[in-house]
Scaffold this active site. Structure first.
Site, PDB file in Angstrom:
ATOM      1  N   GLY A  19      34.732  40.249  49.454  1.00 37.16           N
ATOM      2  CA  GLY A  19      36.026  40.319  48.780  1.00 37.16           C
ATOM      3  C   GLY A  19      35.971  41.428  47.740  1.00 37.16           C
ATOM      4  O   GLY A  19      35.387  41.254  46.670  1.00 37.16           O
ATOM      5  N   ALA A  20      36.537  42.579  48.104  1.00 38.74           N
ATOM      6  CA  ALA A  20      36.492  43.737  47.184  1.00 38.74           C
ATOM      7  C   ALA A  20      37.793  43.819  46.396  1.00 38.74           C
ATOM      8  O   ALA A  20      38.396  44.884  46.269  1.00 38.74           O
ATOM      9  CB  ALA A  20      36.250  45.010  47.989  1.00 38.74           C
ATOM     10  N   GLY A  21      38.227  42.693  45.896  1.00 37.90           N
ATOM     11  CA  GLY A  21      39.451  42.659  45.100  1.00 37.90           C
ATOM     12  C   GLY A  21      39.133  42.835  43.625  1.00 37.90           C
ATOM     13  O   GLY A  21      38.130  43.470  43.268  1.00 37.90           O
ATOM     14  N   GLY A  24      35.825  40.916  42.719  1.00 39.14           N
ATOM     15  CA  GLY A  24      34.708  41.556  43.412  1.00 39.14           C
ATOM     16  C   GLY A  24      34.432  42.958  42.891  1.00 39.14           C
ATOM     17  O   GLY A  24      33.270  43.327  42.649  1.00 39.14           O
ATOM     18  N   ARG A  92      45.720  32.999  42.599  1.00 37.78           N
ATOM     19  CA  ARG A  92      46.941  32.229  42.338  1.00 37.78           C
ATOM     20  C   ARG A  92      48.086  33.134  41.944  1.00 37.78           C
ATOM     21  O   ARG A  92      47.895  34.155  41.306  1.00 37.78           O
ATOM     22  CB  ARG A  92      46.690  31.279  41.158  1.00 37.78           C
ATOM     23  CG  ARG A  92      46.137  29.984  41.585  1.00 37.78           C
ATOM     24  CD  ARG A  92      46.303  28.951  40.504  1.00 37.78           C
ATOM     25  NE  ARG A  92      45.466  29.195  39.356  1.00 37.78           N
ATOM     26  CZ  ARG A  92      45.521  28.453  38.253  1.00 37.78           C
ATOM     27  NH1 ARG A  92      46.370  27.465  38.161  1.00 37.78           N
ATOM     28  NH2 ARG A  92      44.713  28.705  37.244  1.00 37.78           N
ATOM     29  N   ARG A  98      45.589  25.764  41.755  1.00 37.42           N
ATOM     30  CA  ARG A  98      44.439  26.208  42.552  1.00 37.42           C
ATOM     31  C   ARG A  98      44.421  25.464  43.890  1.00 37.42           C
ATOM     32  O   ARG A  98      43.987  25.992  44.901  1.00 37.42           O
ATOM     33  CB  ARG A  98      43.137  25.970  41.784  1.00 37.42           C
ATOM     34  CG  ARG A  98      42.981  26.900  40.584  1.00 37.42           C
ATOM     35  CD  ARG A  98      41.630  26.738  39.924  1.00 37.42           C
ATOM     36  NE  ARG A  98      41.505  27.578  38.733  1.00 37.42           N
ATOM     37  CZ  ARG A  98      41.824  27.190  37.505  1.00 37.42           C
ATOM     38  NH1 ARG A  98      42.290  25.974  37.300  1.00 37.42           N
ATOM     39  NH2 ARG A  98      41.687  28.017  36.491  1.00 37.42           N
ATOM     40  N   ASN A 130      38.788  30.113  44.763  1.00 28.54           N
ATOM     41  CA  ASN A 130      39.441  28.855  44.361  1.00 28.54           C
ATOM     42  C   ASN A 130      40.139  28.162  45.526  1.00 28.54           C
ATOM     43  O   ASN A 130      40.507  28.834  46.486  1.00 28.54           O
ATOM     44  CB  ASN A 130      40.478  29.157  43.270  1.00 28.54           C
ATOM     45  CG  ASN A 130      39.840  29.202  41.903  1.00 28.54           C
ATOM     46  OD1 ASN A 130      39.069  28.318  41.555  1.00 28.54           O
ATOM     47  ND2 ASN A 130      40.174  30.224  41.120  1.00 28.54           N
ATOM     48  N   HIS A 185      36.956  22.810  38.153  1.00 23.70           N
ATOM     49  CA  HIS A 185      37.592  24.003  37.582  1.00 23.70           C
ATOM     50  C   HIS A 185      39.106  23.867  37.801  1.00 23.70           C
ATOM     51  O   HIS A 185      39.689  24.514  38.661  1.00 23.70           O
ATOM     52  CB  HIS A 185      37.028  25.238  38.289  1.00 23.70           C
ATOM     53  CG  HIS A 185      37.549  26.532  37.769  1.00 23.70           C
ATOM     54  ND1 HIS A 185      37.526  26.874  36.441  1.00 23.70           N
ATOM     55  CD2 HIS A 185      38.083  27.604  38.417  1.00 23.70           C
ATOM     56  CE1 HIS A 185      38.034  28.096  36.296  1.00 23.70           C
ATOM     57  NE2 HIS A 185      38.386  28.550  37.472  1.00 23.70           N
TER      58      HIS A 185
HETATM   59  N1  APR Z   1      37.173  38.509  54.583  1.00 22.65           N
HETATM   60  C1  APR Z   1      36.837  39.367  53.592  1.00 22.65           C
HETATM   61  N2  APR Z   1      37.636  39.637  52.546  1.00 22.65           N
HETATM   62  C2  APR Z   1      38.805  39.000  52.494  1.00 22.65           C
HETATM   63  C3  APR Z   1      39.210  38.066  53.480  1.00 22.65           C
HETATM   64  C4  APR Z   1      38.339  37.832  54.562  1.00 22.65           C
HETATM   65  N3  APR Z   1      38.629  36.977  55.542  1.00 22.65           N
HETATM   66  N4  APR Z   1      40.437  37.604  53.139  1.00 22.65           N
HETATM   67  C5  APR Z   1      40.780  38.198  51.989  1.00 22.65           C
HETATM   68  N5  APR Z   1      39.797  39.054  51.592  1.00 22.65           N
HETATM   69  C6  APR Z   1      39.777  39.936  50.440  1.00 22.65           C
HETATM   70  C7  APR Z   1      41.100  40.641  50.201  1.00 22.65           C
HETATM   71  O1  APR Z   1      41.284  41.728  51.096  1.00 22.65           O
HETATM   72  C8  APR Z   1      40.952  41.095  48.756  1.00 22.65           C
HETATM   73  O2  APR Z   1      40.378  42.389  48.662  1.00 22.65           O
HETATM   74  O3  APR Z   1      39.552  39.211  49.251  1.00 22.65           O
HETATM   75  C9  APR Z   1      39.970  40.046  48.165  1.00 22.65           C
HETATM   76  C10 APR Z   1      40.607  39.185  47.096  1.00 22.65           C
HETATM   77  O4  APR Z   1      40.909  40.005  46.026  1.00 22.65           O
HETATM   78  P1  APR Z   1      42.167  39.787  45.062  1.00 22.65           P
HETATM   79  O5  APR Z   1      43.374  39.520  45.871  1.00 22.65           O
HETATM   80  O6  APR Z   1      42.186  40.917  44.087  1.00 22.65           O
HETATM   81  O7  APR Z   1      41.811  38.410  44.311  1.00 22.65           O
HETATM   82  P2  APR Z   1      40.844  38.217  43.037  1.00 22.65           P
HETATM   83  O8  APR Z   1      41.660  38.260  41.803  1.00 22.65           O
HETATM   84  O9  APR Z   1      39.670  39.099  43.172  1.00 22.65           O
HETATM   85  O10 APR Z   1      40.425  36.695  43.262  1.00 22.65           O
HETATM   86  C11 APR Z   1      39.594  36.317  44.348  1.00 22.65           C
HETATM   87  O11 APR Z   1      38.562  34.524  43.153  1.00 22.65           O
HETATM   88  O12 APR Z   1      39.037  33.714  41.037  1.00 22.65           O
HETATM   89  C12 APR Z   1      39.234  33.525  42.410  1.00 22.65           C
HETATM   90  O13 APR Z   1      41.397  32.427  42.584  1.00 22.65           O
HETATM   91  C13 APR Z   1      40.685  33.617  42.808  1.00 22.65           C
HETATM   92  O14 APR Z   1      40.377  32.776  45.028  1.00 22.65           O
HETATM   93  C14 APR Z   1      40.566  33.956  44.266  1.00 22.65           C
HETATM   94  C15 APR Z   1      39.314  34.824  44.310  1.00 22.65           C
END
Ligand code: APR
Length: 316
Positions: A19-21, A24, A92, A98, A130, A185
């Site tokens: 998850g490079a969000g 990440g 969220r 959550r 979450n 949490h």
């Molecule tokens: N495989 C790999 N990556 C995925 C997949 C998957 N099947 N589905 C989604 N992703 C990636 C998305 O492409 C996105 O880059 O997960 C990343 C999530 O990043 P954000 O939307 O920026 O979310 P973020 O704020 O980083 O939160 C991620 O952590 O704190 C918790 O509630 C929050 O569940 C959430 C998680």
């Protein structure tokens, strides 16, 4: 003749972040900047992890840190990771609990965790996605890892929120505050004022009960407050800082003690659940659950939180 000692090539620890969000990406930055480990960012979206990795490499050139950073969509690149951090999933949005995320993120956890563990069977798995306690339980199930190698990140974050609000109330540095938050949490988490101190002085000696109650409530809603303010997204600086603390405690084998979602097998009279409790963390993962002597009120709050987690586990 004296033979030169054979020096083994240094192998940097390797951390995969799925998850490079927001969480990440900021976690990758922290790990690289601390020169702690090589980082692999793995995401489902083509180009996103590669782009973030390239941006981070360019940050390396300025800030003079030199860990390898790879962005990928291929789990083969994650092989032999020491730690895997799961941040894949939806965050969220305003008005969402959550638990609303449960079904969507459960499908993601079921998909990605077995793929990641297949390439790194010896890794410690940290879950950030979450709803945290339920996703940690699910990740443990689908990973087939021993319980001590799966840990959920929440206690460090919830304690940081509690510490911040105590510091704001008292007008002091949060650096002097230690706080403990147990339970899930979510809204039913259990901040423990009795065990939360300013340089060893319990906050119950320093604040009116009404102020403590207000802060406890704000801590319970700490994530939602930020979601509401941001309107489109959820917290990530403090969550990634908390995850970094856990990764560092593992890779440096520090045997640190803080709250995290750990598997309970009878501790606190709870069984077959992952939930926030004080734990000892080192290179083997979760080394020990620490059982505090709780009052009946504290224990009953903990059990209410556990009940809500178990209900959600049953929805999986
Ligand atoms: N495989 C790999 N990556 C995925 C997949 C998957 N099947 N589905 C989604 N992703 C990636 C998305 O492409 C996105 O880059 O997960 C990343 C999530 O990043 P954000 O939307 O920026 O979310 P973020 O704020 O980083 O939160 C991620 O952590 O704190 C918790 O509630 C929050 O569940 C959430 C998680």
């Amino acid at each position: 003749m004296i033979m030169p000692t054979q020096v083994q090539a240094y192998r940097s620890p390797k951390v995969t972040i799925i998850g490079a969000g927001n969480v990440g990406g900021t976690l990758a930055h922290r790990i690289a900047e601390a020169n702690l480990a090589d980082v692999v960012l793995c995401d489902i979206v083509q180009g996103k992890p590669q782009g973030i990795a390239l941006d981070l490499k360019q940050a390396c050139a300025i800030a003079k840190f030199d860990r390898q950073i790879i962005g990928t969509n291929d789990y083969a690149d994650t092989k032999n990771s020491d730690v895997i951090v799961l941040t894949a999933g939806l965050p969220r949005k305003e008005g969402m609990s959550r638990n609303d995320l449960l079904k969507i993120n459960a499908a993601i956890v079921k998909d990605v965790v077995p793929k990641a563990i297949a390439h790194s069977p010896n890794a410690i798995l940290i879950v950030v996605t979450n709803p945290l306690d339920v996703m940690t339980y699910l990740a443990w199930q689908v990973s087939e890892l021993p319980t001590h190698r799966v840990i959920g990140m929440a206690g460090v974050l919830d304690a940081a929120r509690f510490q911040t609000f105590i510091a704001m109330e008292l007008g002091i540095s949060s650096a002097d505050i230690n706080a403990i938050v147990l339970g899930g949490h979510g809204d039913l988490m259990v901040p423990l004022p009795r065990f939360s101190t300013v340089n060893s002085v319990p906050i119950t000696e320093l604040m009116e009960i009404s102020a403590i109650d207000r802060i406890v409530e704000r801590t319970r809603n700490g994530g939602a407050e930020i979601v509401k303010l941001m309107q489109n997204g959820s917290a990530y600086f403090a969550p990634s800082a908390a995850a970094f603390t856990m990764v560092e405690a593992i890779l440096s084998d520090r045997h640190r003690i803080f709250s995290a979602a750990a598997y309970l097998a009878g501790e606190y009279n709870l069984k077959d659940i992952f939930m926030g409790v004080p734990v000892k963390i080192g290179r083997q993962g979760m080394e020990k659950v620490i059982e505090l002597q709780l009052t009946s009120t504290e224990l009953s709050a903990l059990h209410s939180s556990a009940k809500s987690i178990l209900e959600n586990i049953n929805l999986l």
